[in-house]
Scaffold this motif. Structure first.
Motif: not given
Length: 319
Positions: A19-26, A122-132
């Motif tokens: 799929g595309g999730g890995h590329v998009m978040r990276s 290091v965990s927590g949803f504050e580390y979610a990778l996405l477009n700000p």
């Protein structure tokens, strides 16, 4: 000439089956680090040529063969379920990655794992990778639930889009549907035909560059449990998650337990009447509560947090 000792290598799952999730978040992390002055190279899987134009658009160079990678990098970012562990063990530079793609037994000496889930370094949803930019969306809810967006990622190998469209066709409530079809969805033509003949007011989107404008005009987002659920949370858009892959279960269950999304379960277990009854329970008050809770959880700055931390961490690891 690029000094790879000051650059990062991003090793990302990119073949069609991933799929595309890995590329998009990276990609979001890479763009952030690029803005911070770092050079980024991508190491892709074979048969991932569909990502070449995307990376080139952002000024990133890429390899599609581990044997083509030469030089010493400042660090490696890993977002891959099935990496070449022989290559990883040859790497003398530090490796950072997401916990759901990390297998410490196959890692080089220096490694650190990030995750939105517990159990990482290091965990927590504050580390979610996405477009700000998702966090900047101004939600404008309708008086009643009517605007629904369907999006099940790049591939939708389980046929979730067609199944949910079929279920929604039987509801008596007139809906405004945004139907998003990923670039690798082989059922593209059938979905487009379905949208053209539905009795609802439906718009069809094929491989849009992003979901920000679409999401801003949405009362309820129905999708899988991947990257889009985090984007929706940051935007404060109520999300009904359908699990379409086993690796989505932990994220969906945790977000559901926190009260920020609705978990509809696995796509194979969706029953028409139960699904429609679930949607009927989503009153404006319930949707507002989901929106408020989700926005407090994810602020859209995860990429910057990780970029800052792994840069410092790699510098210390490299001595």
């Amino acid at each position: 000439m690029k000094n790879t000792q000051k650059a990062w290598l991003f090793y990302v799952a990119s073949a069609p089956q991933f799929g595309g999730g890995h590329v998009m978040r990276s990609l979001e992390l890479a763009k952030t680090m690029q803005a911070n002055g770092k050079d980024i190279d991508f190491l892709l899987d074979q048969h991932a040529a569909h990502w070449f134009p995307v990376l080139s658009e952002h000024g990133f160079e890429y390899f599609d063969d581990v044997n083509s990678v030469t030089g010493e990098y400042e660090g490696l970012w890993l977002d891959h379920y099935h990496p070449d562990y022989m290559f990883l063990n040859r790497c003398s530079y530090p490796v950072a990655g997401l916990i759901d793609t990390v297998n410490k037994s196959g890692f080089p000496k220096h490694s650190i794992a990030y995750s939105a889930h517990v159990g990482a370094n290091v965990s927590g949803f504050e580390y979610a990778l996405l477009n700000p930019e998702f966090a900047k969306i101004e939600r404008s809810p309708s008086p009643v639930l009517s605007r629904i967006t369907l999006c099940f990622g790049q591939k939708d190998s389980k046929g979730a889009t067609t199944k949910i469209l079929s279920i929604l066709e039987s509801t008596e409530v007139p809906l405004k549907l945004n139907v998003v079809c990923g670039a690798q969805n082989e059922a593209y033509a059938a979905i487009k035909e379905y949208v053209d003949r539905t009795r609802h007011d439906a718009q069809f989107y094929h491989a849009p560059s992003n979901l920000i404008e679409i999401m801003a005009q949405t009362d309820l987002f129905i999708g899988s449990g991947g990257v889009s659920v985090l984007e929706s949370c940051a935007a404060g858009i109520p999300y009904l998650a359908i699990i379409t892959a086993e690796n989505q279960s932990a994220q969906v269950e945790e977000l559901s337990a926190l009260g920020v999304i609705i978990n509809a379960g696995k796509i194979e277990h969706i029953i028409d009447t139960e699904f429609l009854n679930l949607i009927d329970t989503l009153t404006p008050m319930a949707l507002n509560q989901l929106s408020n809770c989700s926005r407090k959880l994810i602020d859209g700055n995860g990429a910057q947090r990780i970029a800052n931390e792994i840069t410092t961490w790699a510098k210390n690891a490299n001595g």
